[in-house]
Write a protein that holds these residues in place. Structure first.
Motif: not given
Length: 257
Positions: A54-56, A63-72, A123-133, A199-200
């Motif tokens: 589970i991921v919490l 911005h969940k990942t940037d703010e420490g809001g994701v635990v794997l 519609l926008v599509v592209g490379m996702g994840g935390v390094h999108t920018e 959706l990212n």
């Protein structure tokens, strides 16, 4: 104000539960998840997901990942409760509600909608994840988008070789990603109140194994007036007597770029 001007429309982020419901209704494949509004509800949510790992997530954060809001990598309800307690202590009440979700794998892509009053929804599509920018690898097209147009958009991306199978690697499930794009295109066309949708990431598994959305953000509050986009006579554009470049932009984040 000036004649013809409209008051700016206030938009607001929809709750995780509301976003999930909208996407499910649209037929978008989502990772198995459950929402816990309190710390005490975490064990029941863990059991509801029913996955080995589970991921919490802090559902209240943008911005969940940037703010420490994701635990794997949580494998027991006790681990999930401890992680949720720690998250609440670090971030505070605005992290709520907790979202517990099956941990998935795949190539990280993004699919989204950007709506502008002048042009409508794109519609926008592209490379996702935390390094999108960092990647800034995106392609856009006004909705509605056909399956062929969706495939063309994917081939425009620099990351297309990763989807297609790079240097002998197994290709990813492009048709499953195309299906997500079509569902989102239909959703945007049918509901003009949706002003923005991200959706990212969308995790695209190997060919034949599908794709699944693991995080979504939706802003709503646009116009409720649905109507077809004008279809002007394009003859003057396709057979011009003169051509003038009035204004261009090299900012790839703008719809008109």
């Amino acid at each position: 104000g000036n004649v013809g001007e409209k008051d700016p429309v206030e938009t607001q982020a929809m709750t995780p539960g509301a976003v999930t419901q909208r996407l499910e209704q649209a037929g978008v494949p989502l990772a198995a998840s459950a929402v816990a509004s309190t710390l005490e509800a975490v064990p029941a949510a863990f059991a509801e997901v029913g996955a080995d790992t589970i991921v919490l997530k802090a559902g209240g954060l943008l911005h969940k990942t940037d703010e420490g809001g994701v635990v794997l990598n949580l494998t027991t309800a006790e681990d999930a409760v401890a992680a949720a307690e720690d998250m609440l202590g670090r971030i505070g009440e605005h992290a709520l509600p907790f979202v517990l979700q099956e941990q998935e794998r795949g190539l990280e892509m993004l699919v989204g909608i950007q709506r502008t009053p002048q042009l409508g929804a794109a519609l926008v599509v592209g490379m996702g994840g935390v390094h999108t920018e960092v990647h800034k690898d995106v392609a856009r097209a006004l909705v509605p988008v056909s399956a062929d147009r969706a495939r063309d958009l994917l081939r425009e991306l620099r990351c297309w070789p990763l989807l297609d199978g790079y240097r002998g690697a197994a290709p990813h499930d492009v048709e499953a990603l195309v299906n997500v794009m079509l569902r989102i295109s239909e959703l945007a066309e049918g509901d003009p109140a949706i002003t923005e949708l991200d959706l990212n990431p969308v995790l695209v598994r190997t060919k034949g194994d599908g794709a699944v959305v693991v995080d979504a953000r939706m802003l709503s509050g646009g116009t409720d007036e649905a109507g077809p986009r004008p279809s002007p006579d394009l003859d003057r554009m396709l057979r011009p007597r003169h051509l003038a470049v009035v204004g261009v932009s090299d900012d790839e984040h703008k719809v008109g770029a």
